[in-house]
Design a protein around this motif. Sequence first.
Motif, PDB file in Angstrom:
ATOM      1  N   GLY A  40      39.981  79.148  15.308  1.00 41.26           N
ATOM      2  CA  GLY A  40      39.220  78.258  15.819  1.00 41.26           C
ATOM      3  C   GLY A  40      39.466  78.342  17.252  1.00 41.26           C
ATOM      4  N   ALA A  41      40.444  78.041  17.898  1.00 39.11           N
ATOM      5  CA  ALA A  41      40.780  78.031  19.120  1.00 39.11           C
ATOM      6  C   ALA A  41      40.387  79.336  20.061  1.00 39.11           C
ATOM      7  CB  ALA A  41      42.088  77.456  19.709  1.00 39.11           C
ATOM      8  N   LEU A  42      40.834  80.355  19.229  1.00 33.97           N
ATOM      9  CA  LEU A  42      40.443  81.642  20.046  1.00 33.97           C
ATOM     10  C   LEU A  42      39.092  81.722  20.025  1.00 33.97           C
ATOM     11  CD1 LEU A  42      41.380  84.440  20.792  1.00 33.97           C
ATOM     12  CD2 LEU A  42      41.230  85.470  18.376  1.00 33.97           C
ATOM     13  N   LEU A  43      38.276  81.371  18.991  1.00 38.14           N
ATOM     14  CA  LEU A  43      36.708  81.531  18.940  1.00 38.14           C
ATOM     15  C   LEU A  43      35.949  80.763  20.067  1.00 38.14           C
ATOM     16  CD1 LEU A  43      35.795  81.768  15.270  1.00 38.14           C
ATOM     17  CD2 LEU A  43      35.621  83.443  16.768  1.00 38.14           C
ATOM     18  N   VAL A  44      36.636  79.497  20.262  1.00 40.62           N
ATOM     19  CA  VAL A  44      36.071  78.515  21.180  1.00 40.62           C
ATOM     20  C   VAL A  44      36.457  79.255  22.645  1.00 40.62           C
ATOM     21  CG1 VAL A  44      36.758  76.490  22.344  1.00 40.62           C
ATOM     22  CG2 VAL A  44      36.244  76.470  19.903  1.00 40.62           C
ATOM     23  N   PHE A  45      37.666  79.716  22.887  1.00 39.89           N
ATOM     24  CA  PHE A  45      37.927  80.566  24.408  1.00 39.89           C
ATOM     25  C   PHE A  45      37.014  81.750  24.480  1.00 39.89           C
ATOM     26  CE2 PHE A  45      42.308  78.599  23.915  1.00 39.89           C
ATOM     27  CZ  PHE A  45      41.943  77.693  24.992  1.00 39.89           C
ATOM     28  N   LEU A  46      36.779  82.497  23.389  1.00 40.05           N
ATOM     29  CA  LEU A  46      35.914  83.701  23.439  1.00 40.05           C
ATOM     30  C   LEU A  46      34.536  83.301  23.776  1.00 40.05           C
ATOM     31  CD1 LEU A  46      37.130  86.189  20.602  1.00 40.05           C
ATOM     32  CD2 LEU A  46      37.389  86.291  23.127  1.00 40.05           C
ATOM     33  N   PHE A  47      34.037  82.345  23.035  1.00 39.37           N
ATOM     34  CA  PHE A  47      32.726  81.879  23.396  1.00 39.37           C
ATOM     35  C   PHE A  47      32.404  81.282  24.737  1.00 39.37           C
ATOM     36  CE2 PHE A  47      29.696  78.142  23.675  1.00 39.37           C
ATOM     37  CZ  PHE A  47      28.339  78.922  23.268  1.00 39.37           C
ATOM     38  N   GLY A  48      33.519  80.307  25.145  1.00 40.76           N
ATOM     39  CA  GLY A  48      33.489  80.095  26.800  1.00 40.76           C
ATOM     40  C   GLY A  48      33.628  81.157  27.618  1.00 40.76           C
ATOM     41  N   ASN A  49      34.253  82.304  27.455  1.00 39.67           N
ATOM     42  CA  ASN A  49      34.458  83.354  28.348  1.00 39.67           C
ATOM     43  C   ASN A  49      32.777  84.086  28.199  1.00 39.67           C
ATOM     44  OD1 ASN A  49      35.231  85.609  29.883  1.00 39.67           O
ATOM     45  ND2 ASN A  49      35.464  86.647  27.993  1.00 39.67           N
ATOM     46  N   TRP A  50      32.296  83.968  27.220  1.00 40.81           N
ATOM     47  CA  TRP A  50      30.872  84.777  27.022  1.00 40.81           C
ATOM     48  C   TRP A  50      29.936  83.758  28.074  1.00 40.81           C
ATOM     49  CZ3 TRP A  50      26.590  82.616  24.683  1.00 40.81           C
ATOM     50  CH2 TRP A  50      25.673  83.410  24.866  1.00 40.81           C
ATOM     51  N   ALA A  51      29.980  82.604  27.625  1.00 40.64           N
ATOM     52  CA  ALA A  51      28.979  81.715  28.408  1.00 40.64           C
ATOM     53  C   ALA A  51      29.209  81.877  29.994  1.00 40.64           C
ATOM     54  CB  ALA A  51      29.299  80.370  27.826  1.00 40.64           C
ATOM     55  N   ALA A  52      30.697  81.625  30.093  1.00 37.81           N
ATOM     56  CA  ALA A  52      30.775  81.793  31.788  1.00 37.81           C
ATOM     57  C   ALA A  52      30.387  82.977  32.410  1.00 37.81           C
ATOM     58  CB  ALA A  52      32.105  81.567  31.848  1.00 37.81           C
ATOM     59  N   GLU A  53      30.600  84.149  31.754  1.00 38.61           N
ATOM     60  CA  GLU A  53      30.039  85.575  32.148  1.00 38.61           C
ATOM     61  C   GLU A  53      28.678  85.749  32.027  1.00 38.61           C
ATOM     62  OE1 GLU A  53      30.791  89.412  33.455  1.00 38.61           O
ATOM     63  OE2 GLU A  53      32.342  87.873  32.967  1.00 38.61           O
ATOM     64  N   SER A  54      28.049  85.177  31.296  1.00 37.63           N
ATOM     65  CA  SER A  54      26.776  84.982  31.385  1.00 37.63           C
ATOM     66  C   SER A  54      25.854  84.206  32.663  1.00 37.63           C
ATOM     67  CB  SER A  54      25.632  84.714  30.095  1.00 37.63           C
ATOM     68  OG  SER A  54      26.085  83.631  29.751  1.00 37.63           O
ATOM     69  N   LEU A  55      26.555  83.075  32.941  1.00 38.24           N
ATOM     70  CA  LEU A  55      26.265  82.354  33.912  1.00 38.24           C
ATOM     71  C   LEU A  55      26.580  82.795  35.252  1.00 38.24           C
ATOM     72  CD1 LEU A  55      27.145  78.661  32.558  1.00 38.24           C
ATOM     73  CD2 LEU A  55      24.860  79.469  32.825  1.00 38.24           C
ATOM     74  N   TYR A  56      27.686  83.445  35.567  1.00 38.25           N
ATOM     75  CA  TYR A  56      28.399  83.645  36.770  1.00 38.25           C
ATOM     76  C   TYR A  56      28.501  85.068  36.886  1.00 38.25           C
ATOM     77  CZ  TYR A  56      29.507  78.734  36.569  1.00 38.25           C
ATOM     78  OH  TYR A  56      29.311  77.481  36.522  1.00 38.25           O
ATOM     79  N   HIS A  57      27.901  85.879  36.230  1.00 39.03           N
ATOM     80  CA  HIS A  57      27.864  87.477  36.344  1.00 39.03           C
ATOM     81  C   HIS A  57      27.253  87.602  37.671  1.00 39.03           C
ATOM     82  CE1 HIS A  57      28.708  91.433  35.270  1.00 39.03           C
ATOM     83  NE2 HIS A  57      27.302  91.868  35.608  1.00 39.03           N
ATOM     84  N   GLY A  58      27.903  88.742  38.664  1.00 33.92           N
ATOM     85  CA  GLY A  58      27.417  89.066  39.955  1.00 33.92           C
ATOM     86  C   GLY A  58      26.454  90.144  39.700  1.00 33.92           C
ATOM     87  N   GLY A  59      26.354  90.847  38.504  1.00 29.94           N
ATOM     88  CA  GLY A  59      25.776  92.298  38.615  1.00 29.94           C
ATOM     89  C   GLY A  59      24.331  91.973  38.539  1.00 29.94           C
ATOM     90  N   GLY A  60      23.667  93.190  38.755  1.00 30.93           N
ATOM     91  CA  GLY A  60      22.014  93.061  38.462  1.00 30.93           C
ATOM     92  C   GLY A  60      21.529  93.393  37.220  1.00 30.93           C
TER      93      GLY A  60
END
Length: 175
Positions: A16-36
């Motif tokens: 469960g903790a691993l899933l929470v961290f993976l979801f957090g990584n995915w959310a942060a990547e989609s919010l802060y990704h600098g690519g076009g």
Amino acid sequence: MFDTMTLTKAVAGVCGALLVFLFGNWAAESLYHGGGAHGDEHAQAYVIEVEGADHGGEEVAVEEGPDFAEVFASADAAAGEGLWRNCRSCHALEEGQHGTGPSLYGVVGRPIDAIDGFAYSGALLEVGETWTPENLNAFLADPKGAAPGTKMNFRGLPKIEDRANLIAYLSTIGG
């Protein structure tokens, strides 16, 4: 004490903790990704103008600084003595005394690579034949650029006034 249910709860907690961290990584990547868009991962958000860069065929006027001869004519040797602190860790002003670099006694007007017993890198031959104030100015502005392969690890003096003052001070030593 330690049964199957306890082991199942521990494994479920770690997963469960691993899933929470993976979801957090995915959310942060989609919010802060600098690519076009369209998979362009190296899109640049803004452009910083750089002097001397290609501007798509446009001519860009670059403002030249003052002429070295004019600055050197009004150089202050006393101010150059204060700049000497940048040089004294590797050079000496006494004749025949060398440090990591050669002695700078009488350097202005001296032939380049002229001190017997000092192991020059050979790169200084790119600068010229004699340490004229103009050659010293070019070398002190960017030692690695003026003499690629030089053993001098100094990054250079960016201000033309500082270089002129230092050269004026060095011209009062020896020679």
